[in-house]
Motif scaffolding. Structure first.
Motif, PDB file in Angstrom:
ATOM      1  N   ILE A  85     -15.358  -9.356   1.498  1.00 43.51           N
ATOM      2  CA  ILE A  85     -14.712  -8.054   1.344  1.00 43.51           C
ATOM      3  C   ILE A  85     -13.239  -8.177   1.736  1.00 43.51           C
ATOM      4  N   PRO A  86     -12.308  -7.695   0.907  1.00 49.70           N
ATOM      5  CA  PRO A  86     -10.888  -7.775   1.253  1.00 49.70           C
ATOM      6  C   PRO A  86     -10.577  -7.025   2.547  1.00 49.70           C
ATOM      7  N   THR A  87      -9.674  -7.589   3.342  1.00 45.00           N
ATOM      8  CA  THR A  87      -9.270  -6.968   4.599  1.00 45.00           C
ATOM      9  C   THR A  87      -7.752  -6.852   4.657  1.00 45.00           C
ATOM     10  N   PHE A  88      -7.285  -5.953   5.521  1.00 43.70           N
ATOM     11  CA  PHE A  88      -5.853  -5.834   5.770  1.00 43.70           C
ATOM     12  C   PHE A  88      -5.637  -5.294   7.180  1.00 43.70           C
ATOM     13  N   VAL A  89      -4.480  -5.621   7.743  1.00 41.94           N
ATOM     14  CA  VAL A  89      -4.091  -5.145   9.066  1.00 41.94           C
ATOM     15  C   VAL A  89      -2.717  -4.499   8.952  1.00 41.94           C
ATOM     16  N   VAL A  90      -2.621  -3.262   9.435  1.00 45.72           N
ATOM     17  CA  VAL A  90      -1.339  -2.548   9.475  1.00 45.72           C
ATOM     18  C   VAL A  90      -1.131  -2.119  10.922  1.00 45.72           C
ATOM     19  N   ARG A  91      -0.203  -2.772  11.609  1.00 45.62           N
ATOM     20  CA  ARG A  91      -0.003  -2.551  13.050  1.00 45.62           C
ATOM     21  C   ARG A  91       1.012  -1.434  13.291  1.00 45.62           C
ATOM     22  N   PRO A  92       0.661  -0.443  14.075  1.00 48.34           N
ATOM     23  CA  PRO A  92       1.603   0.640  14.359  1.00 48.34           C
ATOM     24  C   PRO A  92       2.923   0.168  14.963  1.00 48.34           C
ATOM     25  N   ARG A  93       2.873  -0.894  15.745  1.00 50.83           N
ATOM     26  CA  ARG A  93       4.106  -1.361  16.403  1.00 50.83           C
ATOM     27  C   ARG A  93       5.156  -1.845  15.413  1.00 50.83           C
ATOM     28  N   ASP A  94       4.759  -2.094  14.180  1.00 46.12           N
ATOM     29  CA  ASP A  94       5.688  -2.586  13.170  1.00 46.12           C
ATOM     30  C   ASP A  94       6.450  -1.469  12.463  1.00 46.12           C
ATOM     31  N   TYR A  95       6.196  -0.206  12.880  1.00 46.06           N
ATOM     32  CA  TYR A  95       6.796   0.942  12.179  1.00 46.06           C
ATOM     33  C   TYR A  95       7.506   1.856  13.175  1.00 46.06           C
ATOM     34  N   HIS A  96       8.431   2.634  12.665  1.00 45.94           N
ATOM     35  CA  HIS A  96       9.269   3.474  13.518  1.00 45.94           C
ATOM     36  C   HIS A  96       8.533   4.707  14.029  1.00 45.94           C
ATOM     37  N   SER A  97       7.485   5.129  13.333  1.00 44.81           N
ATOM     38  CA  SER A  97       6.771   6.342  13.725  1.00 44.81           C
ATOM     39  C   SER A  97       5.314   6.243  13.317  1.00 44.81           C
ATOM     40  N   ARG A  98       4.493   7.096  13.911  1.00 40.94           N
ATOM     41  CA  ARG A  98       3.074   7.157  13.540  1.00 40.94           C
ATOM     42  C   ARG A  98       2.918   7.558  12.084  1.00 40.94           C
ATOM     43  N   GLU A  99       3.742   8.487  11.622  1.00 38.33           N
ATOM     44  CA  GLU A  99       3.636   8.945  10.236  1.00 38.33           C
ATOM     45  C   GLU A  99       3.966   7.816   9.259  1.00 38.33           C
ATOM     46  N   GLU A 100       4.991   7.033   9.587  1.00 38.85           N
ATOM     47  CA  GLU A 100       5.337   5.908   8.702  1.00 38.85           C
ATOM     48  C   GLU A 100       4.192   4.904   8.665  1.00 38.85           C
ATOM     49  N   TRP A 101       3.636   4.604   9.855  1.00 36.44           N
ATOM     50  CA  TRP A 101       2.470   3.720   9.887  1.00 36.44           C
ATOM     51  C   TRP A 101       1.335   4.286   9.036  1.00 36.44           C
ATOM     52  N   GLY A 102       1.080   5.576   9.167  1.00 36.18           N
ATOM     53  CA  GLY A 102       0.009   6.196   8.410  1.00 36.18           C
ATOM     54  C   GLY A 102       0.220   6.102   6.914  1.00 36.18           C
ATOM     55  N   GLN A 103       1.456   6.238   6.469  1.00 36.16           N
ATOM     56  CA  GLN A 103       1.754   6.134   5.043  1.00 36.16           C
ATOM     57  C   GLN A 103       1.444   4.742   4.512  1.00 36.16           C
ATOM     58  N   VAL A 104       1.812   3.730   5.276  1.00 32.48           N
ATOM     59  CA  VAL A 104       1.550   2.352   4.842  1.00 32.48           C
ATOM     60  C   VAL A 104       0.044   2.052   4.898  1.00 32.48           C
ATOM     61  N   PHE A 105      -0.614   2.543   5.923  1.00 28.59           N
ATOM     62  CA  PHE A 105      -2.066   2.363   6.058  1.00 28.59           C
ATOM     63  C   PHE A 105      -2.781   3.022   4.876  1.00 28.59           C
ATOM     64  N   ALA A 106      -2.366   4.234   4.533  1.00 26.91           N
ATOM     65  CA  ALA A 106      -2.967   4.946   3.401  1.00 26.91           C
ATOM     66  C   ALA A 106      -2.733   4.185   2.099  1.00 26.91           C
ATOM     67  N   ALA A 107      -1.523   3.682   1.908  1.00 27.21           N
ATOM     68  CA  ALA A 107      -1.212   2.954   0.677  1.00 27.21           C
ATOM     69  C   ALA A 107      -2.070   1.698   0.548  1.00 27.21           C
ATOM     70  N   ALA A 108      -2.327   1.020   1.670  1.00 24.45           N
ATOM     71  CA  ALA A 108      -3.168  -0.180   1.635  1.00 24.45           C
ATOM     72  C   ALA A 108      -4.587   0.160   1.191  1.00 24.45           C
ATOM     73  N   ILE A 109      -5.086   1.311   1.618  1.00 21.52           N
ATOM     74  CA  ILE A 109      -6.418   1.764   1.188  1.00 21.52           C
ATOM     75  C   ILE A 109      -6.406   2.109  -0.292  1.00 21.52           C
TER      76      ILE A 109
END
Length: 209
Positions: free
Chosen positions: A51-75
């Motif tokens: 099963i494909p996997t991915f990791v999106v680390r919050p520390r790599d983004y300026h805000s929680r919302e930005e992290w959430g946008q990238v996390f959502a896009a990966a899904i």
């Protein structure tokens, strides 16, 4: 066939239960990706199952919302949350509060398990809180994620009696024994359209229990 995106932060015992269920050809859902906010050991279960996997680390983004946008896009890259069939995002041990933009992107097709009988004992220390309160009974809840903390509409619950003198770890382990089959059964109900998430979110009859 319902597409599942499963989100984890730890060992992935709920993920393992879903992978095992999906190995049965009669199970009406398949896991198309597994995502995490950290290098979770549970990702190995997905990789072993192909099963494909991915990791999106919050520390790599300026805000929680930005992290959430990238996390959502990966899904969404895996076809969940896009098109006429939205699929289902399952928070199966993701130990992070999802930002509002992420929730709005997927809800009500976004569910979580919580180790208590909500609305009792929300938050990160539900098992500890139940013991501290002297609750005679607790359990597990599968619910829709909304923008609050464990405040979304309840889908299914299972209860367990609290034993005299048991520790937090002992009680949590007994709750996990209920949690895995309840999550699998709830996903099946959603996939087979016996449980209508949009109806639940709107406060209508969700279908047969």
């Amino acid at each position: 066939m319902l597409k599942l995106a499963v989100l984890i932060s730890g060992g992935g015992s709920n993920l393992q239960a879903l992978i095992a269920a999906a190995e049965d050809p009669s199970f009406p859902a398949r896991i198309v990706c597994v995502g995490s906010d950290t290098d979770a050991p549970g990702l190995a279960h997905a990789e072993a199952a192909g099963i494909p996997t991915f990791v999106v680390r919050p520390r790599d983004y300026h805000s929680r919302e930005e992290w959430g946008q990238v996390f959502a896009a990966a899904i969404q890259e895996h076809g969940v949350g896009t098109g006429p069939e939205p699929g289902l995002v399952v928070s199966a041990g993701l130990m992070r509060i999802l930002p509002g933009g992420f929730v709005r992107e997927f809800s009500p097709f976004l569910i979580n398990t919580h180790p208590a009988l909500l609305p009792n004992f929300p938050g990160a220390h539900a098992v500890r809180d139940a013991l501290a309160a002297g609750a005679p009974q607790t359990g597990v809840t599968v619910h829709i994620i909304d923008e609050g903390v464990d405040t979304g509409p309840v889908l299914r619950q299972a209860s367990v009696d609290v034993r005299d003198g048991e520790t937090e770890d002992e009680l949590h382990e007994r709750i996990k024994q209920l949690e895995r089959p309840l999550l699998v059964a709830t996903v099946r109900e959603i996939a087979e359209r016996h449980l209508d998430l949009e109806a639940v979110a709107a406060g209508r009859d969700p279908g047969p229990a």
